[in-house]
Design an enzyme around this catalytic site. Structure first.
Site, mmCIF file in Angstrom:
data_model
loop_
_atom_site.group_PDB
_atom_site.id
_atom_site.type_symbol
_atom_site.label_atom_id
_atom_site.label_comp_id
_atom_site.label_asym_id
_atom_site.label_seq_id
_atom_site.Cartn_x
_atom_site.Cartn_y
_atom_site.Cartn_z
ATOM 1 N N ARG A 111 0.873 -1.183 0.000
ATOM 2 C CA ARG A 111 0.000 0.000 0.000
ATOM 3 C C ARG A 111 0.902 1.223 0.000
ATOM 4 N NH1 ARG A 111 -5.348 1.357 3.494
ATOM 5 N NH2 ARG A 111 -6.136 -0.014 1.862
ATOM 6 N N HIS A 138 -7.329 0.584 -6.377
ATOM 7 C CA HIS A 138 -7.530 -0.269 -5.191
ATOM 8 C C HIS A 138 -8.188 -1.581 -5.645
ATOM 9 C CE1 HIS A 138 -7.723 -1.472 -1.176
ATOM 10 N NE2 HIS A 138 -8.622 -0.651 -0.672
ATOM 11 N N GLN A 141 -9.924 -4.174 -3.313
ATOM 12 C CA GLN A 141 -11.253 -3.725 -2.895
ATOM 13 C C GLN A 141 -12.287 -4.135 -3.942
ATOM 14 O OE1 GLN A 141 -12.139 -1.894 0.051
ATOM 15 N NE2 GLN A 141 -14.116 -2.607 -0.680
ATOM 16 N N ASP A 229 -17.394 6.699 -1.615
ATOM 17 C CA ASP A 229 -16.160 6.641 -0.820
ATOM 18 C C ASP A 229 -15.878 8.057 -0.328
ATOM 19 O OD1 ASP A 229 -13.733 5.863 0.321
ATOM 20 O OD2 ASP A 229 -12.621 5.924 -1.579
ATOM 21 N N CYS A 268 -16.409 1.413 0.698
ATOM 22 C CA CYS A 268 -15.236 0.557 0.975
ATOM 23 C C CYS A 268 -14.791 0.670 2.422
ATOM 24 C CB CYS A 268 -14.095 0.918 0.036
ATOM 25 S SG CYS A 268 -13.550 2.626 0.217
ATOM 26 N N ARG A 296 -13.364 -8.831 1.754
ATOM 27 C CA ARG A 296 -11.941 -8.580 1.502
ATOM 28 C C ARG A 296 -11.139 -9.836 1.851
ATOM 29 N NH1 ARG A 296 -10.037 -3.385 1.563
ATOM 30 N NH2 ARG A 296 -8.162 -4.402 0.802
#
Ligand code: CP
Ligand code: NVA
Length: 309
Positions: A111, A138, A141, A229, A268, A296
């Site tokens: 990340r 991402h 996700q 988001d 998310c 996830r």
């Protein structure tokens, strides 16, 4: 573990379209299988003895815990590598970090801020690199999102999704995932916050046809799924005042849901209640945000299995 002199190059997962449509559906099928295995308490130590390095330049709750737990459930091990806990934080080049890690671990999840940084990791790595979020993408996700939509909509055919808010990293990977799986997507963003044209072009190349608009009501009306988001992503904290002003009218609220009474609401997480989404919507009957969070775990285990088995 492989070495950087191996002739076979590893597969990496830097964005959703590193998987073909067929591979993506195979990962989603495997994710379902792993979910059942966890629910039924069945042993599934498919990655016994394997180790995942987890490099973090940004904060995380879900990504960190789901990858680490996932490796444990698969019979392997995960190592948390915070940037400031390793020599990277003292200036060791990323390419050296990548080559050294490749000599120990079987895969690296990273990340980072700049998307180019996962590309550098991949260029120098002899083991698979998994993008655990960059400023641009991402994809892990998206795997969980598609698994969640599939569960709640009983498949991905004839599903219409609306993205409401910032055309950010989560939106961009979601657009690619929708294109690959045939989900009809409308993206509503304020002017200046659109999904990159290059990403839309990639989505079209994958067979998608995302609609873009600046009208959240137009996007939300009769959608099966409404997804939002945060308006201020990690690293954008200095833009707070401008963004709060620019995103006015884009909140996913009970008023917006009047236009989509049958929609499932996705986020998310982490959510900033009172900004991009209201507390009552997160807690309400239409919300499926914690199913997304759970998935996830299952989706990433399936991805790791695909990359490593
Ligand atoms: N959705 C997500 O990636 O959450 P974290 O930032 O907590 O990992
Ligand atoms: N867009 C958000 C997602 C967090 C999981 C961010 O990048 O901060």
């Amino acid at each position: 573990m492989t070495t950087d002199t191996d002739e076979t190059q590893p597969r990496h997962f830097l964005d959703v379209d590193d998987l073909s449509e067929e591979e993506l559906f195979a990962v989603l099928d495997k994710a379902e299988e792993y979910k059942r295995a966890v629910e039924n308490g069945e042993d599934h130590a498919d990655l016994s003895g394997q180790t995942l390095g987890m490099l973090f330049q940004k904060a995380s709750t879900r990504t960190r815990v789901s990858f680490e737990t996932g490796m444990t459930q698969l019979g392997g091990h995960a190592i948390f590598l915070g940037e400031d806990d390793i020599q990277l934080g003292r200036g060791e080049p990323l390419k050296d970090t990548s080559r050294a890690l490749s000599r120990y671990v079987d895969a690296v999840m990273a990340r980072v801020f700049k998307h180019e940084n996962v590309e550098v990791l991949a260029e120098y790595s002899s083991v698979p690199i998994v993008n655990g979020l960059t400023d641009d993408a991402h994809p892990c996700q998206t795997l969980a999102d598609l698994q969640t939509i599939r569960e709640h909509e009983d498949g991905l055919e004839d599903v219409s999704a609306a993205w409401i808010g910032d055309g950010n990293n989560v939106a961009q990977s979601f657009a690619l995932g929708c294109a690959l799986t045939g989900v009809d997507l409308t993206i509503a963003t304020p002017e200046g916050y659109e999904v990159d044209e290059a990403v839309l072009e990639r989505a079209r190349d994958l067979g998608g046809d995302p609609t873009t608009t600046t009208d959240p009501i137009e996007a939300a009306t009769d959608a099966d799924v409404i997804y939002t988001d945060v308006w201020i992503s990690m690293g954008q904290e200095d833009e707070r005042d401008v963004r709060m002003n620019d995103f006015e009218g884009f909140q996913v609220s009970a008023d917006l849901l009047e236009h989509a009474p049958g929609a499932s609401v996705m986020h998310c997480l982490p959510a900033h209640r009172g900004e991009e989404i209201t507390d009552d919507v997160v807690e309400g009957e239409q919300s499926i945000v914690f199913d997304q969070a759970e998935n996830r775990l299952h989706a990433q285990k399936a991805l790791l299995g695909w990359l490593l088995e």
